[in-house]
Scaffold this active site. Sequence first.
Site, PDB file in Angstrom:
ATOM      1  N   MET A 279       0.848  -1.263   0.041  1.00  0.00           N
ATOM      2  CA  MET A 279      -0.036  -0.052   0.021  1.00  0.00           C
ATOM      3  C   MET A 279       0.832   1.204   0.150  1.00  0.00           C
ATOM      4  O   MET A 279       1.826   1.484   0.912  1.00  0.00           O
ATOM      5  CB  MET A 279      -0.848  -0.207   1.275  1.00  0.00           C
ATOM      6  N   GLU A 280       0.656   2.274  -0.923  1.00  0.00           N
ATOM      7  CA  GLU A 280       1.451   3.395  -1.264  1.00  0.00           C
ATOM      8  C   GLU A 280       1.221   4.580  -0.222  1.00  0.00           C
ATOM      9  O   GLU A 280       1.297   5.747  -0.650  1.00  0.00           O
ATOM     10  CB  GLU A 280       1.377   3.821  -2.784  1.00  0.00           C
ATOM     11  N   ASN A 281       1.063   4.118   0.994  1.00  0.00           N
ATOM     12  CA  ASN A 281       1.152   5.626   2.023  1.00  0.00           C
ATOM     13  C   ASN A 281       2.367   6.312   1.663  1.00  0.00           C
ATOM     14  O   ASN A 281       3.444   5.742   1.836  1.00  0.00           O
ATOM     15  CB  ASN A 281       1.055   4.996   3.255  1.00  0.00           C
ATOM     16  N   HIS A 313       6.461  -0.494  -8.017  1.00  0.00           N
ATOM     17  CA  HIS A 313       5.141   0.271  -8.182  1.00  0.00           C
ATOM     18  C   HIS A 313       4.747   1.200  -6.966  1.00  0.00           C
ATOM     19  O   HIS A 313       4.205   2.169  -7.276  1.00  0.00           O
ATOM     20  CB  HIS A 313       4.267  -1.350  -8.133  1.00  0.00           C
ATOM     21  N   GLU A 314       5.178   0.666  -5.888  1.00  0.00           N
ATOM     22  CA  GLU A 314       4.650   1.395  -4.773  1.00  0.00           C
ATOM     23  C   GLU A 314       5.302   2.833  -4.794  1.00  0.00           C
ATOM     24  O   GLU A 314       4.710   3.884  -4.587  1.00  0.00           O
ATOM     25  CB  GLU A 314       4.780   0.958  -3.315  1.00  0.00           C
ATOM     26  N   HIS A 317       4.013   5.379  -7.161  1.00  0.00           N
ATOM     27  CA  HIS A 317       2.767   5.922  -6.689  1.00  0.00           C
ATOM     28  C   HIS A 317       2.910   7.071  -5.886  1.00  0.00           C
ATOM     29  O   HIS A 317       2.162   8.131  -5.689  1.00  0.00           O
ATOM     30  CB  HIS A 317       2.250   5.018  -5.766  1.00  0.00           C
TER      31      HIS A 317
END
Length: 864
Positions: A279-281, A313-314, A317
């Site tokens: 998850m890209e937080n 990928h993250e 983001h």
Amino acid sequence: MSKDSTALADKDIQAYRLPRTAVPSKYEISLTPDLAKFTFAGSEIIHLDIKESVTEITLNAIEIDIQKATVLSSSGKELAGKISLDEKLERATFRFDEAIPKGKAKLSIEFTGILNDKLHGFYRSTYKDEKGNEKVLATTQFEAADARRAFPCFDEPDFKAIFAVTLIVDEKLTAISNAAVTSENKVGNGKKAVTFADTVIMSTYLVAFIVGEFIGTKEVMAGNVPIRVWAVPGKEHLSIFSLDIAKFSVNYFANYYGIPYPGTKMDLIAIPDFAFGAMENLGAITFRETALLVDEKTASHAEMERIADVVAHEIAHMWFGDLVTMKWWNGIWLNEAFATFAEMRAVDAWKPNWKRWDSFGVSRSSAFGVDGLRSTRPIEYPVLSPQDANGMFDVLTYEKGASVLRMLEQYLGAEAFQKGVSLYLNKHQFDNAETTDLWDGIEESCKQPVRQIMDSWIFQQGFPVISASVDAAGTKLKLSQERFFYLKDASNKQLFQVPIMLRAQTDKGAFSKKFILSDKETEIELPGKLEWVVINEGGHGFYRVAYSDQLMSALTSNLKADSPVRLQPIERFNLVNDTWALTLAGHIPVKQYLKMANMFKDENDKNVWAILIGSLGYLNKVIGDDARPKLESFSRELLSTIVKKLGFEPKSGEDELTKQLRGMAIGAIGTIGADKEIQKQALEWYGKYQQNRQAVDPNVVPALVSILAYTGDEKRYEEFFNEFKNAKTPQDEQRYLFALIAFQNKALLLKTLEKTLGTEIKSQNAPYLVQSAMGNVVGRGAAWEFVKTNWTKILERFPDNAIPRMVEGVTSLVSADWAKDTRKFFTDHPVKQGGKTIDQHLEKQDIAVAFKDRIDKTIAADLS
């Protein structure tokens, strides 16, 4: 979509949107999690811009007990709010006896909540330390709309704000959030207050809080950005690989986007229980352990490649999604599609010898598999409630979205595409945007009708098949398009703006052409008599190609490396993949496909073999038991050349793809091919591996484990279960866990399924084990009965977002009776986050049944 339907959709969406009368600019949040009681207490001050005088403020909250709410208006008056909750819409409304005037205001809220075990919101994760003691940590997963489970907030992506976070935790614990720590102060009772710097302006779904016993690596600098990887004690040594790709990615994307990293630091945190891959937080990216931690000495190339992909990928983001965010959830596809496209770019630049764009063809084929269905959907479509967005996290968003972006980039040129992306990000940074804003940026850079081209791919469902033939004289190439379906739909008249790139050879020399096919058909005048032609040159187009027999023969008779055609590996992959798809759809007899497959015995590319072996696996699930010996024999014959050539040991100077191919081929011939000699050798090599984990190439180990499971008895099962329980790395844990489903013993299969409902197997993995069990030819019927019998328990224990993925297992239940039973079951038991996904699974099942009906009487002879 017509104007009327668009208006209706907008009206329906507004029912789920918060009023715009109060807009947040900053949150001051303080949270105190209790890891023993699985609860948390919180308080917050939300800085608001009151757009017009109001007597109530509505925001999002669910599973939170709000004790108090007051507002301090611009006039300096403090008002107490009366609290009302709407569980259906997940909202809290505060009503005040006096109007709050237009201007600045501060809303103060006190609340408590639970650290749930559902892997969303503010939740708890458990693990066992090196001494076997159970430990608890707290972490967050807020996308799409679960920040509201942790603190009352305006939980929509275009309500961007600054977040100032304080976490009050036990003194021995580590606390991590999006920004850097500014202070740690003891507050008594063994607690400390960890205060973080203000974040940049961002959406609520990107906020993160992580609290637990973590050990971090030393900081690695990417420019002026400090990067650290965090893991629970005992696993911190598995972070070196991730740090390398993280550092490279930060530098790569800052250069590619033309914008510095928008945060002040970057933490990558491995979480023992995690529903997604990552998850890209912003500044605090959370990962499933298998997607971040790895021992490079024992991991296979595929396992390391996955980590590199996910990390890149993250980080992509951080700009595309975090810095610039979609206005509403219908635009989530662009976040994920571009990050998927960008991850390929970064990893390909980091490790060119991995040839990631070639391997991406395998990922793209999974999107083809869904987009050829009647029940597919457009990449972008109206999303009413935030919960509906959960149905968009699929291969159409990620793989199809990335594929059409790659197709556009290759057609326009990489430099013009990159410049357009940079224009888009610079114009909308720290703000929200829509899909058309990206097309505007790219159009500005390349002066091409990008929006016109892309609208046919983004807002239309499906993709075309391009039929190619040549006239009698051989001087005119005829191309036509129609939408591809696995189950025919003659009424469909869709047309696409298809970027065609082709190269050909005529008796007058080489010929190439690039153009947009927008009509149903076209003819191309050639400079001479055609000898051969490759449609979809470079393999980047998101469409299939159906060559006439004459053109197909010209290609397949020139497959050797020194042939005049010299097909690139991705072009050979597409040739096989398209032919197999046309076979499934009934356009080509299976005998013709099998004949073509035999032409690839000397193939050296891993990705081409991936589709060949995949087609054998598909045949294995649809044929009857009487034909299985024929399939095993055919598989051995097809694979024997490459297996004999590669052997079990790597050779000096081999590239990474060859190493991968060795393991893939051995695994296939030992299971689908049931090759007794290979099974014997696998047993011998596994014995060497048990004595010395460095004695066997890591790319071969998964094949050994799968073969031994396939041929294994109860003693082997217990051995593998113990290996799973005592695994030293996340990859070993996954390898042995999923091997339990490969045993060809129904009783052992059911034993594993029962464990998915207990505590020995984490809920993040359990749904995928059940899915795999339904793919086990020996035990699939028993697995389906297990699902039906234990449906209530499954819903209680498994994460909501994983249920639709588990249900994909029904695609392996290939009979008319099973198809009827599954359809009735899911009509009676609708899946909460199923959306169109369940319909797609059921249609795939119908396709398999129809294929089985077509080939049943002849497949044994065809395989001979």
